[in-house]
Design a protein around this motif. Sequence first.
Motif, mmCIF file in Angstrom:
data_model
loop_
_atom_site.group_PDB
_atom_site.id
_atom_site.type_symbol
_atom_site.label_atom_id
_atom_site.label_comp_id
_atom_site.label_asym_id
_atom_site.label_seq_id
_atom_site.Cartn_x
_atom_site.Cartn_y
_atom_site.Cartn_z
ATOM 1 N N THR A 34 20.372 -30.080 3.645
ATOM 2 C CA THR A 34 21.826 -29.802 3.411
ATOM 3 C C THR A 34 22.729 -30.012 4.482
ATOM 4 O O THR A 34 22.425 -29.604 5.869
ATOM 5 N N LEU A 35 23.707 -30.662 4.462
ATOM 6 C CA LEU A 35 24.862 -30.945 5.586
ATOM 7 C C LEU A 35 25.741 -29.808 5.521
ATOM 8 O O LEU A 35 26.267 -29.487 4.471
ATOM 9 N N SER A 36 25.694 -28.986 6.591
ATOM 10 C CA SER A 36 26.596 -27.615 6.711
ATOM 11 C C SER A 36 28.041 -27.796 6.871
ATOM 12 O O SER A 36 28.819 -26.795 6.470
ATOM 13 N N THR A 37 28.627 -28.852 7.183
ATOM 14 C CA THR A 37 29.796 -29.210 7.472
ATOM 15 C C THR A 37 30.386 -30.437 6.844
ATOM 16 O O THR A 37 29.425 -31.476 6.708
ATOM 17 N N PRO A 38 31.582 -30.643 6.453
ATOM 18 C CA PRO A 38 31.771 -31.689 5.629
ATOM 19 C C PRO A 38 32.006 -32.895 6.500
ATOM 20 O O PRO A 38 31.754 -34.359 5.899
ATOM 21 N N ALA A 39 32.469 -32.817 7.715
ATOM 22 C CA ALA A 39 32.487 -34.173 8.394
ATOM 23 C C ALA A 39 31.475 -34.245 9.449
ATOM 24 O O ALA A 39 30.807 -33.421 9.984
ATOM 25 N N LEU A 50 19.141 -34.657 -0.580
ATOM 26 C CA LEU A 50 20.222 -34.892 0.330
ATOM 27 C C LEU A 50 21.433 -34.019 -0.466
ATOM 28 O O LEU A 50 21.798 -34.668 -1.643
ATOM 29 N N THR A 51 21.957 -33.166 0.205
ATOM 30 C CA THR A 51 23.374 -32.377 -0.368
ATOM 31 C C THR A 51 24.279 -32.090 0.665
ATOM 32 O O THR A 51 23.930 -31.871 1.923
ATOM 33 N N GLY A 52 25.432 -31.554 0.311
ATOM 34 C CA GLY A 52 26.403 -30.862 1.305
ATOM 35 C C GLY A 52 26.246 -29.425 0.766
ATOM 36 O O GLY A 52 25.705 -28.843 0.269
ATOM 37 N N SER A 53 27.518 -28.841 1.358
ATOM 38 C CA SER A 53 27.873 -27.511 1.205
ATOM 39 C C SER A 53 29.214 -27.244 0.969
ATOM 40 O O SER A 53 30.080 -27.995 1.449
ATOM 41 N N GLY A 54 29.551 -26.060 0.179
ATOM 42 C CA GLY A 54 30.947 -25.764 -0.006
ATOM 43 C C GLY A 54 31.606 -26.754 -0.934
ATOM 44 O O GLY A 54 30.940 -27.126 -2.025
ATOM 45 N N LYS A 55 32.708 -27.370 -0.571
ATOM 46 C CA LYS A 55 33.470 -28.155 -1.513
ATOM 47 C C LYS A 55 33.138 -29.535 -1.210
ATOM 48 O O LYS A 55 33.786 -30.571 -1.968
ATOM 49 N N ALA A 56 32.366 -30.079 -0.310
ATOM 50 C CA ALA A 56 32.285 -31.407 0.109
ATOM 51 C C ALA A 56 30.679 -31.644 0.240
ATOM 52 O O ALA A 56 29.829 -30.987 0.652
ATOM 53 N N PHE A 57 30.198 -32.916 -0.495
ATOM 54 C CA PHE A 57 29.177 -33.479 -0.152
ATOM 55 C C PHE A 57 29.081 -33.970 1.468
ATOM 56 O O PHE A 57 28.457 -33.713 2.144
#
Length: 261
Positions: free
Chosen positions: A22-27, A54-61
């Motif tokens: 999981t990517l914790s930040t969008p950028a 592979l995924t993102g968090s919040g409103k962004a992948f």
Amino acid sequence: MADESRSTEVRVETEHAVATVTLSTPALTRRSKTALREALESLAADDAVRAVVLTGSGKAFCVGQDLAEHAEALRADPATAFATIDEHYNPIVTALATMPKPVVAAVNGTCVGAGLGLALACDVRVVADTARFGTAFTGIGLAPDSGLSATLARAVGVARASELILLAEPFTAEQARDWGIAGRVVPAAELAGEAARLAARLAGGPTLAYAEAKRALASAFPLADALTTEGAAQARLGLTADHRGAVEAFLAKEKPTFAGH
């Protein structure tokens, strides 16, 4: 019991032979790119892991490069600002594409620029119906990187890939599915469960056969050649006033002006 490895930028959780990254930040910053590269390389070598999500968090992948950090690199030395391509982006994309086990992209939200490149480097894409996509690169005076020139053309065909890259217009989850970028679109609340079920199914399958299938599919579109070509193009474009001005305009929330130099 899930095995969890946490960092500020990237979280890895492993359960029943499926690792979720999981990517914790969008950028993507230098720290997050380094953490992602190391996580993927470690999982590729871990025989206990038979599938990866592979995924993102919040409103962004993933929205691609952190442009504030990139602007600092450009101000310091435009000639070295794109060293991150060889150091981070190319190894990350290569790790995803050559992983000897299936990789599922669970696209939970905004997926643009290098983020789209990461999603397309995965084998299967499950997309939330609220996700939004874009290539973004030409909007700041760049050509694609992260393998996008090869993987997008493979997914949608050269004609549509050219339009998506040159015009850089955003598109929806439904369009991504209809054009061949996404395999399935699900309600946002069901994304994690659907991705987990799909990854578990793949983890229980013939992973040796999957690895051979991935190599065979990749042979039709030589990703390594595309990554080399992209890196050289970005290095040239990083020296242009068009790119430097467009990055500064983006950070100032202004419309960029392109003069062709």
